[in-house]
Scaffold this motif. Structure first.
Motif, PDB file in Angstrom:
ATOM      1  N   PHE A 114     121.833  56.786  71.108  1.00 45.29           N
ATOM      2  CA  PHE A 114     122.299  55.416  71.299  1.00 45.29           C
ATOM      3  C   PHE A 114     122.761  55.236  72.733  1.00 45.29           C
ATOM      4  N   ALA A 226     117.133  48.224  60.949  1.00 44.67           N
ATOM      5  CA  ALA A 226     117.835  49.479  61.213  1.00 44.67           C
ATOM      6  C   ALA A 226     117.887  50.377  59.982  1.00 44.67           C
ATOM      7  N   GLU A 297     123.350  50.340  65.535  1.00 44.08           N
ATOM      8  CA  GLU A 297     121.957  50.152  65.935  1.00 44.08           C
ATOM      9  C   GLU A 297     121.611  48.669  66.031  1.00 44.08           C
TER      10      GLU A 297
END
Length: 560
Positions: A114, A226, A297
């Motif tokens: 991420f 996601a 996300e």
């Protein structure tokens, strides 16, 4: 006198005994914590417990190196803020994750990097947890448990669409139709929603979907899923599949919230606050179950949308990010979200990108004060919303403040909106009633869209947009006494600044003069706003109970 002295001495003895017992317990806890190996002190207890009981466990590896977004100037436009945030976050993540990812590959671990916060989602065993926690570049290993959507019991639909009037009571109550009459309906504004998914072909939503041009659909950059695999709490498979290439709602909750934001079918169902706005979306829950990673996300995708199969580090486009995101979900500690700060940096970074993050306050009001204690509603950077009924009374289920963050010094919610028996869209071209703060928050996201339509220069100025909504709200008083509230407190930990009033907020924007060379705007509550009096038997609030004028930075390109 001797008898009184004896009693007094006994009280002292008991007090000292209790004090010493507390000291001993605290000392034992401190010793036990210090006795733990250093690597374990970086790891959430939940991760250690789960890793010991199972072959593998999911967790988030949070790195020490985090981008400093404080240097991004408030004077930048929304597009400039988004680009600066995206570039800063991806640069730091790429640089600091470069030495860690090869080790994850070598270990054969599943992982997903991420940049919205410098962290990596990992699935691995206890040996891998220990190895990662021992690295000097790792700050913390956080739990990534499965969290169930907080839903109130389903309600029967109160009436069919054929019997319904054109404008829903909740939309009329907050005076959105009066704003429409001024030619302001959210046009040119993009609203984001992360939820259980969305029925994009619903007649009240289809024409407002950014991926639909009236003849064909293009879901790339307008939709992201996601949900990549089964959640262990659900049956195998999913009605929408996984990594769905088009918007789909596997539970129904998301479709209802989006209807309150933008819904209108061109006929008898005017259910949305900003029917002229466009929407984009991300699915963050698998049949109502999400994790900190799925929430993060979706947040990441909103800041810089990228294709479903794209690279978020290189394919993101912050120029097409939404202006506001609605978040009608919670991440409670009671269901495993043991680190209350797990999403704090994520939300802070979204806000730094010039995006308003509206969040439902939660449905734990039955338990009393201090129940806004779950990510992300509890964060100061989230614009949290309580739920009221058609009589401007707080819903019994609406969570109360103060926030659990910063030792209860943050008044929550910031604002309130209708959230009891709200009629909106549900999958299958249908309409139905739902209650919850999940139903209240979309009103506020829609109001943000109306204000930006009224003054496009407000885009990206999160502080000012929130201040306009707060200053123009219908003042609602309470004697519930949460936090340090008195019966005259505005804001308070029940209603925040009050119930939103779309037309008063619009008037506050429309009435602003051209800024002086010093880019500062002074806001005061509009004189036309109404107010609910305090409970009977209490003094009438004086002007000190109303938020004083404040100064908010206005970019030089602001031209009311």
């Amino acid at each position: 006198m001797r008898k009184k002295t004896t009693r007094y001495s006994l009280k002292i003895f008991l007090s000292l005994t209790l004090f010493l017992a507390v000291v001993v317990v605290m000392a034992m806890v401190t010793v036990r914590t210090r006795a733990r190996p250093q690597w374990q002190q970086k790891v959430d207890d939940w991760v250690l417990e789960e890793a010991g009981a199972a072959d593998e466990v999911e967790f988030l590896v949070v790195l020490k190196d985090q981008a400093d977004l404080g240097r991004i100037s408030d004077r930048l436009s929304k597009a400039e803020k988004g680009a600066a945030v995206y570039n800063s976050l991806t640069d730091v993540a790429l640089r600091s994750q470069a030495s860690l990812i090869p080790d994850l590959k070598a270990a054969g671990a599943d992982y997903r990097p991420f940049w919205i916060s410098n962290m990596i989602w990992v699935r691995g065993d206890r040996t891998l947890v220990e190895s990662l926690a021992g690295r000097p570049d790792v700050a913390h290993i956080a739990a990534n448990p499965v969290v169930k959507l907080d839903l109130l019991p389903e309600q029967a639909t109160a009436y069919s669409s054929a019997q319904d009037s054109a404008v829903e009571w909740n939309i009329a109550l907050v005076q959105a139709p009066n704003v429409w009459a001024e030619g302001i309906d959210g046009s040119g504004v993009v609203i984001g929603g992360q939820d259980t998914g969305y029925d994009w072909q619903h007649p009240a939503l289809m024409n407002q979907y950014r991926g639909w041009d009236g003849q064909s659909a293009s879901h790339t950059y307008n939709w992201y899923d996601a949900i990549h695999e089964d959640n262990p709490n659900t049956l195998p498979g999913n009605p929408c599949g996984f990594d769905s290439p088009q918007p789909c709602d596997d539970q129904g909750h998301g479709t209802h919230t989006m209807g309150t934001m933008v819904g209108q079918d061109g006929a008898e169902n005017q259910i949305g606050m900003a029917p002229g706005a466009q929407w984009i979306a991300c699915r963050n829950m698998e049949q109502g179950w999400g994790t900190p990673a799925t929430y993060a996300e979706c947040y990441q995708w909103f800041v810089a949308p990228y294709p479903q199969d794209g690279d978020p580090f290189s394919d993101g486009d912050p120029t097409i990010a939404p202006h506001v995101i609605n978040n009608s979900w919670s991440c409670p500690a009671g269901e495993g979200c043991v680190d209350p700060e797990v999403l704090s940096d994520v939300v802070n970074n979204v806000r730094a990108a010039g995006i308003v993050t509206v969040h439902s306050a939660g449905n734990n009001g039955y338990l009393g004060c201090g129940t806004i204690n779950e990510p992300a509603a509890m964060y100061d950077s989230s614009f949290s919303v309580g739920a009221t009924d058609r009589y401007d009374e707080i819903a019994s289920f609406s969570s109360r403040g103060p926030s659990a963050q910063d030792d209860g010094l943050i008044i929550k919610p910031e604002i309130s909106a209708p959230g009891v028996s709200v009629r909106s869209s549900i999958p299958g071209d249908s309409y139905g009633d739902k209650s919850g703060t999940s139903m209240a928050a979309p009103h506020v996201a829609g109001l943000v869209a109306l204000l930006i339509d009224a003054q496009p220069a407000l885009a990206g100025n999160v502080d000012l947009l929130e201040s306009l909504i707060q200053d123009s709200a219908v003042r609602l008083y309470t004697d519930q006494g949460c936090g340090d509230d008195s019966s005259q407190s505005i804001p308070n930990n029940t209603y925040g600044w009050g119930r939103i009033d779309a037309y008063s907020a619009y008037e506050a924007v429309a009435a602003q003069p051209t800024p002086s060379p010093t880019p500062v705007l002074t806001l005061t509550p509009p004189p036309t706003g109404t107010s609910t009096p305090p409970p009977a038997g209490t003094p009438t609030p004086t002007s000190t109970a109303v938020k004083p004028a404040i100064e908010v930075y206005i970019p030089t390109w602001f031209r009311p």
